[in-house]
Write an enzyme that holds these catalytic residues in place. Structure first.
Site, PDB file in Angstrom:
ATOM      1  N   ASN A  37       0.818  -1.207   0.000  1.00  0.00           N
ATOM      2  CA  ASN A  37       0.000   0.000   0.000  1.00  0.00           C
ATOM      3  C   ASN A  37       0.858   1.267   0.000  1.00  0.00           C
ATOM      4  O   ASN A  37       1.663   1.485   0.894  1.00  0.00           O
ATOM      5  CB  ASN A  37      -0.903  -0.008   1.249  1.00  0.00           C
ATOM      6  CG  ASN A  37      -2.004   1.020   1.191  1.00  0.00           C
ATOM      7  OD1 ASN A  37      -2.279   1.599   0.147  1.00  0.00           O
ATOM      8  ND2 ASN A  37      -2.656   1.244   2.324  1.00  0.00           N
ATOM      9  N   ARG A 147     -12.781  -3.791  16.489  1.00  0.00           N
ATOM     10  CA  ARG A 147     -11.719  -2.833  16.764  1.00  0.00           C
ATOM     11  C   ARG A 147     -12.334  -1.448  16.810  1.00  0.00           C
ATOM     12  O   ARG A 147     -13.076  -1.065  15.896  1.00  0.00           O
ATOM     13  CB  ARG A 147     -10.654  -2.883  15.671  1.00  0.00           C
ATOM     14  CG  ARG A 147      -9.402  -2.077  16.013  1.00  0.00           C
ATOM     15  CD  ARG A 147      -8.457  -1.955  14.830  1.00  0.00           C
ATOM     16  NE  ARG A 147      -8.894  -0.905  13.910  1.00  0.00           N
ATOM     17  CZ  ARG A 147      -8.156  -0.465  12.887  1.00  0.00           C
ATOM     18  NH1 ARG A 147      -6.977  -1.006  12.640  1.00  0.00           N
ATOM     19  NH2 ARG A 147      -8.612   0.484  12.093  1.00  0.00           N
ATOM     20  N   TYR A 159      -5.601   9.033  11.856  1.00  0.00           N
ATOM     21  CA  TYR A 159      -5.439   7.807  11.086  1.00  0.00           C
ATOM     22  C   TYR A 159      -6.275   6.687  11.701  1.00  0.00           C
ATOM     23  O   TYR A 159      -6.292   6.501  12.919  1.00  0.00           O
ATOM     24  CB  TYR A 159      -3.966   7.399  11.054  1.00  0.00           C
ATOM     25  CG  TYR A 159      -3.683   6.218  10.161  1.00  0.00           C
ATOM     26  CD1 TYR A 159      -3.855   6.306   8.786  1.00  0.00           C
ATOM     27  CD2 TYR A 159      -3.238   5.018  10.689  1.00  0.00           C
ATOM     28  CE1 TYR A 159      -3.591   5.227   7.963  1.00  0.00           C
ATOM     29  CE2 TYR A 159      -2.962   3.927   9.875  1.00  0.00           C
ATOM     30  CZ  TYR A 159      -3.150   4.038   8.511  1.00  0.00           C
ATOM     31  OH  TYR A 159      -2.891   2.969   7.706  1.00  0.00           O
ATOM     32  N   ASP A 212      -6.031  -0.080  18.109  1.00  0.00           N
ATOM     33  CA  ASP A 212      -4.755   0.048  17.415  1.00  0.00           C
ATOM     34  C   ASP A 212      -4.177   1.431  17.676  1.00  0.00           C
ATOM     35  O   ASP A 212      -4.799   2.441  17.322  1.00  0.00           O
ATOM     36  CB  ASP A 212      -4.971  -0.171  15.913  1.00  0.00           C
ATOM     37  CG  ASP A 212      -3.679  -0.306  15.144  1.00  0.00           C
ATOM     38  OD1 ASP A 212      -2.607   0.012  15.699  1.00  0.00           O
ATOM     39  OD2 ASP A 212      -3.735  -0.727  13.967  1.00  0.00           O
ATOM     40  N   HIS A 214      -1.331   2.365  16.341  1.00  0.00           N
ATOM     41  CA  HIS A 214      -0.618   2.711  15.111  1.00  0.00           C
ATOM     42  C   HIS A 214       0.789   3.248  15.368  1.00  0.00           C
ATOM     43  O   HIS A 214       1.226   4.211  14.743  1.00  0.00           O
ATOM     44  CB  HIS A 214      -1.436   3.719  14.291  1.00  0.00           C
ATOM     45  CG  HIS A 214      -2.693   3.130  13.723  1.00  0.00           C
ATOM     46  ND1 HIS A 214      -3.946   3.519  14.130  1.00  0.00           N
ATOM     47  CD2 HIS A 214      -2.889   2.151  12.799  1.00  0.00           C
ATOM     48  CE1 HIS A 214      -4.865   2.823  13.472  1.00  0.00           C
ATOM     49  NE2 HIS A 214      -4.244   1.985  12.666  1.00  0.00           N
ATOM     50  N   GLU A 238      -2.907  -2.873  20.110  1.00  0.00           N
ATOM     51  CA  GLU A 238      -2.092  -3.206  18.943  1.00  0.00           C
ATOM     52  C   GLU A 238      -1.101  -2.098  18.620  1.00  0.00           C
ATOM     53  O   GLU A 238      -1.421  -0.909  18.722  1.00  0.00           O
ATOM     54  CB  GLU A 238      -3.007  -3.434  17.738  1.00  0.00           C
ATOM     55  CG  GLU A 238      -2.285  -3.758  16.457  1.00  0.00           C
ATOM     56  CD  GLU A 238      -3.249  -3.888  15.284  1.00  0.00           C
ATOM     57  OE1 GLU A 238      -2.747  -3.949  14.135  1.00  0.00           O
ATOM     58  OE2 GLU A 238      -4.475  -3.923  15.497  1.00  0.00           O
ATOM     59  N   GLU A 264       2.384  -5.983  12.038  1.00  0.00           N
ATOM     60  CA  GLU A 264       1.889  -5.841  10.673  1.00  0.00           C
ATOM     61  C   GLU A 264       2.919  -5.208   9.742  1.00  0.00           C
ATOM     62  O   GLU A 264       2.838  -5.381   8.531  1.00  0.00           O
ATOM     63  CB  GLU A 264       0.583  -5.043  10.640  1.00  0.00           C
ATOM     64  CG  GLU A 264       0.701  -3.581  10.994  1.00  0.00           C
ATOM     65  CD  GLU A 264      -0.655  -2.885  10.974  1.00  0.00           C
ATOM     66  OE1 GLU A 264      -0.778  -1.862  10.278  1.00  0.00           O
ATOM     67  OE2 GLU A 264      -1.575  -3.362  11.652  1.00  0.00           O
ATOM     68  N   ARG A 285       1.102 -10.289  14.119  1.00  0.00           N
ATOM     69  CA  ARG A 285       0.150  -9.618  13.245  1.00  0.00           C
ATOM     70  C   ARG A 285       0.570  -9.564  11.783  1.00  0.00           C
ATOM     71  O   ARG A 285      -0.038  -8.852  10.982  1.00  0.00           O
ATOM     72  CB  ARG A 285      -0.047  -8.173  13.746  1.00  0.00           C
ATOM     73  CG  ARG A 285      -0.777  -8.064  15.055  1.00  0.00           C
ATOM     74  CD  ARG A 285      -2.285  -8.140  14.843  1.00  0.00           C
ATOM     75  NE  ARG A 285      -2.749  -7.004  14.091  1.00  0.00           N
ATOM     76  CZ  ARG A 285      -3.483  -7.061  12.980  1.00  0.00           C
ATOM     77  NH1 ARG A 285      -3.824  -8.222  12.450  1.00  0.00           N
ATOM     78  NH2 ARG A 285      -3.877  -5.952  12.366  1.00  0.00           N
ATOM     79  N   ASP A 318      -6.423  -3.194   1.930  1.00  0.00           N
ATOM     80  CA  ASP A 318      -5.357  -3.181   0.941  1.00  0.00           C
ATOM     81  C   ASP A 318      -4.684  -4.546   0.782  1.00  0.00           C
ATOM     82  O   ASP A 318      -3.768  -4.686  -0.024  1.00  0.00           O
ATOM     83  CB  ASP A 318      -4.316  -2.107   1.270  1.00  0.00           C
ATOM     84  CG  ASP A 318      -3.753  -2.242   2.669  1.00  0.00           C
ATOM     85  OD1 ASP A 318      -2.717  -2.888   2.836  1.00  0.00           O
ATOM     86  OD2 ASP A 318      -4.367  -1.681   3.600  1.00  0.00           O
ATOM     87  N   GLU A 341      -8.251 -10.342  11.210  1.00  0.00           N
ATOM     88  CA  GLU A 341      -8.772  -9.036  10.820  1.00  0.00           C
ATOM     89  C   GLU A 341      -9.461  -9.180   9.462  1.00  0.00           C
ATOM     90  O   GLU A 341      -8.935  -9.799   8.538  1.00  0.00           O
ATOM     91  CB  GLU A 341      -7.635  -8.035  10.719  1.00  0.00           C
ATOM     92  CG  GLU A 341      -8.069  -6.634  10.324  1.00  0.00           C
ATOM     93  CD  GLU A 341      -6.903  -5.661  10.265  1.00  0.00           C
ATOM     94  OE1 GLU A 341      -7.141  -4.442  10.347  1.00  0.00           O
ATOM     95  OE2 GLU A 341      -5.738  -6.123  10.146  1.00  0.00           O
ATOM     96  N   TRP A 404       7.815   9.016  15.321  1.00  0.00           N
ATOM     97  CA  TRP A 404       7.554   7.624  15.694  1.00  0.00           C
ATOM     98  C   TRP A 404       8.612   6.774  15.086  1.00  0.00           C
ATOM     99  O   TRP A 404       8.663   5.661  15.006  1.00  0.00           O
ATOM    100  CB  TRP A 404       6.156   7.202  15.240  1.00  0.00           C
ATOM    101  CG  TRP A 404       5.059   8.004  15.845  1.00  0.00           C
ATOM    102  CD1 TRP A 404       4.958   8.377  17.164  1.00  0.00           C
ATOM    103  CD2 TRP A 404       3.931   8.559  15.184  1.00  0.00           C
ATOM    104  NE1 TRP A 404       3.852   9.121  17.359  1.00  0.00           N
ATOM    105  CE2 TRP A 404       3.187   9.248  16.157  1.00  0.00           C
ATOM    106  CE3 TRP A 404       3.475   8.550  13.889  1.00  0.00           C
ATOM    107  CZ2 TRP A 404       1.998   9.908  15.851  1.00  0.00           C
ATOM    108  CZ3 TRP A 404       2.309   9.191  13.586  1.00  0.00           C
ATOM    109  CH2 TRP A 404       1.566   9.881  14.560  1.00  0.00           C
TER     110      TRP A 404
END
Length: 404
Positions: A37, A147, A159, A212, A214, A238, A264, A285, A318, A341, A404
């Site tokens: 993605n 979620r 996000y 999540d 993120h 998560e 992920e 994940r 995605d 998921e 981050w």
């Protein structure tokens, strides 16, 4: 049997997908998902220019040998582009092998370990009332777990919180430049316990709730959030910290009993070694599409099982139906499955990728078609051209990109 053709198909039936189609000399075909993605064309070039020529003439049954050759032979190992390309080859080869055997893929992975695959859906809202409506919608669709993501007071865009149409369905915005979102960590940390409190008050204590972060938090902030959410007994927290810093999870783990899920953005087992052996997480994940395919992900799950850690394959929109189908076959077979998921796909995407897996009452099943059970309509795919799209960038109030 030999591979005689390797074709890369790029299509955008609402969003971009990259698919590898392998064909053998006796007419069998196999599909693999290579979608990355926001960086799709990088994988297209990797496959077209560097991988596809190496596949011609190979025996498609030699899956492990081909995987090792592609991983080790390039010298430059790992990374999302490389592993997405290898994943596409791996899944396409498993698809061919299962079709040659006349069996659905899960039978070649040891057969079913359960009757169906439990899922969780996405609920989000710009504020708490909108989030509660979204949870109701997911429950009406049959999801057994949800979620929850909420907008943050004072922030314009967050996000994981999408715009919705009149029916409450997410609206995808493909954009030629990254959307800039604002962020305030303290506002987020203050707001999330109130979000969980409102959802629990409305839907009770038994509904499994996931959240999540993120990767947005420092270790001490993640520890604080995990501790603050404990009274609401989340199913998991998560991606609470940036995934590169595995040591951060030691602090989080010592500070909270909230279950942790991560991975992920990981693409090899090496990203997980400390997290698994030190039992710092509860769910892995990674996606079939971004981890090099079924072959290495099955090995990861076996490794995790030794430490009572469960699978939770990444499965947003995605991940194409090709990648989703492969995941569901693996979910059905592995004994340490946790949850899958599942966001579904648009009707147009499902026309381009006709699949045998089904979603019923919140559970998935891969179906009994030979292979992974997905067919690509190449004519329809060709009618939907690539549309440049990027993931958002987050900036703090002073304009700096968040570190981050």
């Amino acid at each position: 049997m030999k591979i005689v053709d390797a074709k890369v198909v790029v299509t955008s039936p609402g969003r971009n997908f990259v698919t590898l189609k392998l064909t053998t000399d006796d007419g069998l075909t196999g599909l693999g998902d290579a979608t990355l993605n926001g960086r799709e064309l990088a994988v297209v070039s990797y496959l077209t220019d560097h991988v596809a020529p190496l596949l011609l003439g190979l025996d498609p049954h030699r899956i492990e040998d081909t995987w090792q050759s592609l991983y080790r032979g390039a010298y430059w190992r790992r990374g999302p582009v490389t592993m997405a390309a290898i994943a596409a080859v791996d899944v396409a080869l498993w698809d061919i092998k299962a079709k040659a055997a006349g069996l659905p893929l899960y039978q070649l992975l040891g057969g079913a370990s359960r009757e169906r695959v439990r899922t969780y859906g996405h609920a989000n809202g710009r504020d708490i009332p909108e989030l509660l409506d979204s949870v109701r919608a997911r429950l009406a669709e049959g999801y057994p777990a949800v979620r929850i993501q909420s907008g943050i007071p004072g922030l314009k865009a967050v996000y994981g919180v999408s715009d919705t149409d009149d029916a409450g369905a997410p609206v995808l915005h493909q954009q030629a430049r990254p959307l800039v979102e604002d962020w305030d960590t303290e506002a987020y940390l203050h707001h999330m316990p109130a979000v969980f409190d409102a959802v629990r008050a409305e839907f009770g204590a038994e509904l499994p709730l996931l959240h999540d972060a993120h990767h947005r938090l420092t270790p001490i902030q993640a520890a604080r959030l995990g501790k603050d959410l404990e009274p609401y007994r989340p199913f998991w927290l998560e991606d609470c910290t940036p995934a590169e810093n595995q040591e951060a999870l030691r602090l989080v783990r010592r500070s909270t009993t909230t279950p942790l899920a991560i991975g992920e953005v990981f693409n090899t087992v090496h990203d997980y070694q400390a997290l698994i052996t030190e039992q710092l997480i509860d769910y892995v994940r990674s996606a079939v599409t971004h981890f090099g395919g079924v072959t290495p992900l099955r090995k990861l799950f076996d490794f995790a099982a030794q430490y009572q850690i469960k699978s939770a394959v990444h499965g947003p929109e995605d991940i194409s139906p090709v990648g989703m189908a492969a995941a569901v076959h693996l979910d059905l077979a592995v004994h340490n499955f946790g949850i899958q998921e599942y966001s579904g796909h648009t009707p147009l995407t499902q026309e381009v990728f006709r699949h045998s897996y089904t979603f019923t009452d919140g559970y998935l099943h891969p179906g009994e078609a030979p292979g992974i059970g997905v067919e690509l309509d190449e004519e329809l795919a060709a009618a939907h051209l690539y549309d440049a799209a990027y993931l958002p960038v987050n900036r703090l109030h002073d304009g700096t990109v968040h570190d981050w």
